[in-house]
Design a protein around this motif. Sequence first.
Motif, PDB file in Angstrom:
ATOM      1  N   LEU A 176      17.008  24.178 -18.084  1.00  0.00           N
ATOM      2  CA  LEU A 176      16.324  25.427 -18.402  1.00  0.00           C
ATOM      3  C   LEU A 176      16.656  25.809 -19.843  1.00  0.00           C
ATOM      4  N   THR A 177      15.636  26.107 -20.636  1.00  0.00           N
ATOM      5  CA  THR A 177      15.871  26.426 -22.051  1.00  0.00           C
ATOM      6  C   THR A 177      15.126  27.694 -22.437  1.00  0.00           C
ATOM      7  N   PRO A 227      12.199  21.722 -12.678  1.00  0.00           N
ATOM      8  CA  PRO A 227      13.337  20.820 -12.883  1.00  0.00           C
ATOM      9  C   PRO A 227      13.003  19.423 -12.385  1.00  0.00           C
ATOM     10  N   ILE A 247      29.913  25.503 -18.079  1.00  0.00           N
ATOM     11  CA  ILE A 247      29.281  26.763 -17.700  1.00  0.00           C
ATOM     12  C   ILE A 247      28.418  26.449 -16.486  1.00  0.00           C
ATOM     13  N   VAL A 248      28.547  27.253 -15.465  1.00  0.00           N
ATOM     14  CA  VAL A 248      27.907  26.957 -14.193  1.00  0.00           C
ATOM     15  C   VAL A 248      26.752  27.919 -13.962  1.00  0.00           C
ATOM     16  N   HIS A 249      25.553  27.387 -13.885  1.00  0.00           N
ATOM     17  CA  HIS A 249      24.409  28.212 -13.447  1.00  0.00           C
ATOM     18  C   HIS A 249      23.257  27.334 -12.982  1.00  0.00           C
ATOM     19  N   GLU A 250      22.244  27.992 -12.449  1.00  0.00           N
ATOM     20  CA  GLU A 250      21.140  27.272 -11.803  1.00  0.00           C
ATOM     21  C   GLU A 250      20.162  26.701 -12.820  1.00  0.00           C
ATOM     22  N   GLY A 251      20.446  26.881 -14.100  1.00  0.00           N
ATOM     23  CA  GLY A 251      19.509  26.432 -15.123  1.00  0.00           C
ATOM     24  C   GLY A 251      19.601  24.955 -15.438  1.00  0.00           C
TER      25      GLY A 251
END
Lengths: 365, 246, 1031
Positions: C324-325, C340, C950-954
């Motif tokens: 994700l950007t 994705p 860094i942890v995220h759903e992106g």
Amino acid sequence: MNPDIVETVNVAREVAWLPWAVQYFFLIGLSYGAFLVSLPGLVFRREGWLGISRLALLAALVCGLTAPVALLADLHQPGRFWHFYAYFTPSSWMSWGAFFIPVYLTGLILYAWLAFRPLLARHADEGGKLAGLARRLAYGGHESRNALVAAALLAFVGAALVALYTGVEVMLVRARPLWHTPLLPLQFFVTALAGGIGLALLFNRFLPGHGDAQATRRMASALAATQFGALVVGAVWLALGLSGLSPTHAEALAQVAPSANWQVSAIWAVAATVVTLAIAWRRPGSGLLIGLLALHSAWMMRWTIFIGGQEVPKTGAGYYSYQLSLGPEGLMGIVGTAGLWIFLFVALTTLLPLDRLGRADGAGA
Amino acid sequence: MKDPGSSAACASRRSFLRGIPVITAAAALAPAPALAADGKHHWAMLVDARKCIGCQACTVSCIQENAVPEGSFRTIVSTYSVKLTDADQPAGTYQLPRLCNHCDQPPCIPVCPVGATFKREDGIVVVDGDRCVGCAYCVQACPYDARFINHATNKADKCTFCAHRVDAGLLPACVETCVGGARIFGDLNDPDGELRRRLTAAKDELKVLKPELGTEPRVFYVGLDPRFQGKVEGQGTLWQPRKAHG
Amino acid sequence: MKIERRELIAAGGLAAFAAGFSQTLGRMVSGLVGDEPKAHNIHGRSAEPEFSVDPATGELHPNPKQQVSYTGCLGCTTQCGVRLRIDKASGKVIRVAGNPYSPLSTEPQLPMKASVRESLVALSRYQDKGLAGRSTACGRGNAAMDQMNSPFRVLTPLKRVGPRNSGQWQPIPFEQLVRELVDGGDLFGEGHVEGFGALRELSAPIDAAAPQLGPKVNQVAVWTSVNDGREAFARRFWNQAYGTLNFIGHGSYCGGAYRSGSGALFGDLKKMPHAKPDLANAEFVIFIGTAPGNAGNPFKRTGTLLAKGRTEGRLEYVVVDPVLTNADNRAAGERGRWVPIRPGTDGALVMGMMRWMFENGRVNTAYLANPNVAAAEAAGEPSFTNASWLVITEKGHPREGRFLRGSDIGMPIAEADKYQDADPYFVLGADGGPVPAATATGAAPLEAGGATVTAGDRTVVVKTSFELLRESALKATLAEYAEICGVPEAVITGLADEFTRHGRKASAVAHGGMMAGNGFYNAYSVVTLNALIGNLNWKGGFVVNGGGFKDAAAGPRYDLESFPGAIKPKGTPLGRNVPYEKSAEFAQRKAEGKPYPARDAWFPNAPGLGTEWFPAMLRGYPYGLKALVLWSANPVYGIPGVRPLVEEALRDTKKLPLIVSVDPLINESNAFADYIVPDSLMYESWGWTAPWNGVPTKATTARWPVVEPKAAKTTDAPDGQAIGMETFFIALAKAMNLPGFGPDGLADMDGNRFPLERPEHWYLRGGANIAFAGKAPVGDATDDDLALSGVERLRPLLEATLKEDEWRKVAFVYTRGGRYQPAKEAQDEANAEWQTNRFGKALWLWNDNVGGAKNSLTGKRFSGCATWQPPAFADGTPMREVHREADWPLLAVSYKSALQNSYSIATRITSLHPDNPVIVHPADAERLGLATGDLARVSTPGGDATCRVIVHEGVMRGVLAFEHGYGHRELGARAHRIGDMRQPERRDLAAGVCLNDLGLVDPTRSGEAVWVDAVAGTSVRNGLPAKLVKI
Ligand SMILES: Nc1nc2c(c(=O)[nH]1)N[C@H]1C(S)=C(S)[C@@H](COP(=O)(O)OP(=O)(O)OC[C@H]3O[C@@H](n4cnc5c(=O)[nH]c(N)nc54)[C@H](O)[C@@H]3O)O[C@H]1N2
Ligand SMILES: Nc1nc2c(c(=O)[nH]1)N[C@H]1C(S)=C(S)[C@@H](COP(=O)(O)OP(=O)(O)OC[C@H]3O[C@@H](n4cnc5c(=O)[nH]c(N)nc54)[C@H](O)[C@@H]3O)O[C@H]1N2
Ligand code: SF4
Ligand code: SF4
Ligand code: SF4
Ligand code: SF4
Ligand code: SF4
Ligand SMILES: [Mo]
């Protein structure tokens, strides 16, 4: 914290009120706290209070003289302190504060001078250190009861205003829910009083024979009372926060509750207060310990409120992490004020040795 | 090629893109400010978050234009990765340009002990550097983290709407160079100026930050998600300030 | 005793106080004496405006203290036209913004006829012009100016002290530099080093046994980055005057896989034409492995148009990306979507879409049936494809996979013309027999239905390109495709459906995301989607670049293309991008009866391959190098896997005797150089640049020294000029007296000779070619234009160098910062729905150069059309067969920083985002016990590194995403010692990780080369097998 939103780009804001500010609020608090302790013995002539009251007055004086210096240092344009007087701004409590501080200090200095004149004179007579200076300061060494009361009154008014403005100034900052509570001035006052008592206790402890046991006990119970008060205020704050009765308190709680640091500080503060209360109540004789505890709580509370409070972003997520720098902006600031305090203490006690102040004989009363 | 217009297919189409709700739900609208009777300027900004690409041209141009010291910022575009539960995609990016709101009820002003910070007639909130004592009270009082102590000048610093450019008939640096065209600057009192036109066009979606504080910001937003309107509840950034001053 | 103690304590207290209070005291004093620089009470330190504009009248009042000039940015390869504000007194750049004449910075751009004065007013508040005509520089473009005064600049020629890469340098005079480099000698006390003079051996072959390799001069190779408007000059020197064949750019580790895939469709695998969505008019765009607004070229223009399109409600777009950007924006969420995908599986997604399109009649067969441009235009189509052309599919036929040509069916074709343009292609005629594609009128059958034709003595089965592509698409089921790429079937069909609902106003594009182990076919598949809906050359569809006005052309004013004695380099390029079957090695192995495998991979269908250079030069296959010239390139940082593979060898002067760099900075590559020659930086440079793509109108940006070059001056000429690429090469040419340079180095169109002894001799005359190009030349610059744009400073040079009728026209171009075709001319006068600049040749659904070629390691044929195949090593072994999922459960990808480029680290942009934590999906993080902010050890078969996460759903589950531009070892991250001066220590500039340090080598190439795509030879930075452990 909501893990569904992750900040990928943002910047931290640094602390703008530095440890200098903590030192100021701490010292000015101790000063008016101790000042109040000086009243029973010196103004109201309560039985058995005289010695401890004198010690308290000394404490009030040392702290009162150190505090404004710390305040000055917290200004990024210290050279412009005179702007406070050139551009009075009624809408700003800080502006008012600039006028309250001199009122208090004038009163305090006068009051102290009038109270200590006889002792200075005696110091001179007994050929103590710097006798000459003592004699000149004693300026005859007479007692002038009415003047003393008048000066004390002036100082009292000043103290009240200082206590008021230091509390309200911070309380009014709506941008920081943690500060924006009517309870804050109270918390400042109670802890300040406790600190004042603590400092007096400390001085008392350094008297030959660890000072007057009676006085110690009396102070201990007074301290116990303040700690109880502190707990009550704390409880009310928490209640308001949890119950959601007051949005600000709820918001403040929501902001700090998730933070490990804050949890620790909270538990620490409560524990310290409870312990102080317990000891003061159960073993009122242990003056040194509770004195130190009270001072520590007073300082911790201000550090947490100011520095901790500024670590909470107003818009961003998470927390900013403050690292105490070693320079004047940080540690050196704290050490520096301590240094000034020590210097003044030594200087004053050269003319007014603790044991002479603490001696509970009639002299000076 | 078959006629693609068949309604069944259309349905599938709707579900493909349009199905996704925008995360900005309805919320407290910003009171569309009224025109001032006198023809004076009242400068303001509209930030159209839909147009922001998070390029930080605004941030850096501001730094260069206004000699903002390392580690301090008059504006910044906070960028977030947002988990989505109501959409077909697992997460999305949210870009939020932040700067001084030049509030009409600015809490930063009354607190100043020396009257050094004030709101100009044209609505721009500024600091008089010749008077500021650097007490940082205003920094504490601003609910938007828009102020800071400038370590080069040791005075309070903040976005000035590039007053020096605006007074010269130019646009603020960040507006001039906004790649997405998200920042629109203009005069609230100019009924047929671009800003007014855009504000009117977007009036149903206009929002401001922290409306509940009654600061009456003069920086308005289109596409402002309620979750980002106040203090953001989320995982903070890993950003650490770099030692910039001694 | 007691007393003393008290005093000590008092003194101590006083001391502590003094220390703590010192700063306050200092501030009080400085406040009183007011020694701080005087600042305006309200505007503080803000810069004075460059000019003011009366809001009522629009009258412009310039600020005499400042200069405003238009030139080019080099903050990334987009090279936008920008506007500089310079403080005349200090010569410092104050701020950079956009050039309103440049379509790379403004949409729509201001017409050239607008005076400079008007262009400045157009940026002001006057009538809100500045909002409508906003001309921008991006965050990086705003920060890039910090490079100008960077303490890390190289300002004098440097010679290494001690072994290579030891970070110690000796400044040397220019003459010594030139002398040592031309004459050679025992330059480092490490033995004799041959100089450029001796190395220029134009006749003696590198290897008598393999004459195809060419003369020894090819052992001098030049490596550069992107054409920053000066490449033509450098090539004139190295290719035409010095004579080496080996001059290369960064393409193979930029987006080469995409370019090759595109080249396959556009029928030219060397020049690799490509097109871009017409974002200004598109309705639906699928970005597959390119992130609009986050990166992409043109970065800014794409971002601006994307923001506009999605906000105004015309444009819908989908970004297919493991990461994700900033291409996504939730505030406009209903107009854009992030899908994705598993890295390196785009081919599966796209072939799935194609399958659905074939099966649901969503392929524009009417369009595809046009066999040539005439038939197409007659049918109202601005482009055509080879869908109907016939391919020999007879198993085992020597020309299997090749198009049926005239010579195949016995047409009389001269031997030389065989399989050349003169040898026609065929479609099926009405009678079922072959008719030449070029002459066929109207639609041709797309279905050959197993037709046969008699080729020579036998009949052979033929199929159409269309049939072959369809077969390829039907190879797997939708379910299988979905399983492979991790994108649900419904999304694949949804994409195909939406894509085919906008007529010609839809398109699909890719770029960096194709840099995987199967990048070529993924890319070929993506671009082929466009052919299936016939969107090429349509307004709102898939459109080609307007291109630039050529400076280094043969006229119209000066011949900058050729000169007497110019050399036509020959031989085998170092990167082996030629058919193995034509090499001496092949002949020998064939003689031995075992033509395959070759010693190593060859890439007949690739352009020049930097990716292959290091392994080639350091192994001596096909031949070794004697000297490498690095001109503003940073392959050691940019190519995955190179550092670990060649670091040691690069230090070895036996393997590579001479490394010379021309560069204003010290990067991870030229840190290994023996000499570094300073080059001009950013706004100090001359040059003529054209948009890389994505601008439908003609555009050329003028770069000129708007800031005085900082580098030391040459001493050979009396009026010494700043040392830089041009002055250095000119000096070399002089020392070796090479043709094409010197007192009569170049000529005008009447054959009059002119000197080429100074940079402006070249660039100003190039400017004349630009100013006079096309139907009519540009106008004349007025004195007001000259004054307001700072070009006044150039006036003496212009008048001295150019002819009377030229100089004001060239000045006109400089005052506008370039020459730009008006925006409205993007579409064709005659047909408003067609683009003006159109691609006129066929689109190749089947490319027989690929389909007819063999893998040099296996002798197996490649597929000639879009197809799905898994990421694999050079011999076709799937990556996952070597590095199994069990051992390497994750896949690492790289994505461009929205803020940084690969060399912007030492600028203010970094203070916004000081490092690049690796993005980990929450599901993976949980399994690994990782939380945001944790440190972890990431490893691949190529190496390992410590990173913050860094942890995220992106991010796609199972993927580790690395933001590119961090993890530097140079460019400020290491303090070099230059003479007795030491650069500042900036450890913070080394923050983060560079994925390339973990790049893979190819085990099927005996680990001697880095992992590249088997067809395109492009580096693999996406889909690296990896694992992560918490530390
Ligand atoms: N993992 C990973 N690797 C990548 C990428 C990625 O996204 N991820 N991106 C790839 C891409 S797209 C590309 S194009 C390549 C780029 O790789 P290269 O083109 O090889 O190198 P650059 O990093 O562009 O650096 C060019 C050098 O030019 C010099 N330079 C900088 N400014 C100037 C100037 O103003 N004038 C002059 N004369 N020289 C200057 C600096 O030394 C700089 O290092 O990297 C590729 N590598
Ligand atoms: N901000 C910024 N802009 C730039 C540059 C820069 O350095 N910074 N460099 C310029 C240059 S030289 C170039 S070449 C362009 C490149 O511009 P782009 O090609 O748009 O950028 P990249 O990041 O190389 O690749 C695009 C996307 O591909 C994704 N990706 C990785 N692997 C895969 C995959 O297997 N499949 C798919 N579908 N996607 C994948 C990445 O996550 C990334 O978001 O940008 C130019 N513009
Ligand atoms: S945003 Fe903050 S600084 Fe700006 S006007 Fe409002 S309160 Fe003041
Ligand atoms: S920092 Fe300056 S502007 Fe802000 S409150 Fe203090 S004096 Fe006023
Ligand atoms: S208006 Fe000027 S000062 Fe304010 S954020 Fe924009 S650039 Fe900075
Ligand atoms: S410049 Fe415009 S688009 Fe770029 S980040 Fe700032 S507001 Fe967003
Ligand atoms: S996109 Fe930005 S960095 Fe790249 S050339 Fe344009 S302005 Fe410069
Ligand atoms: Mo690139």
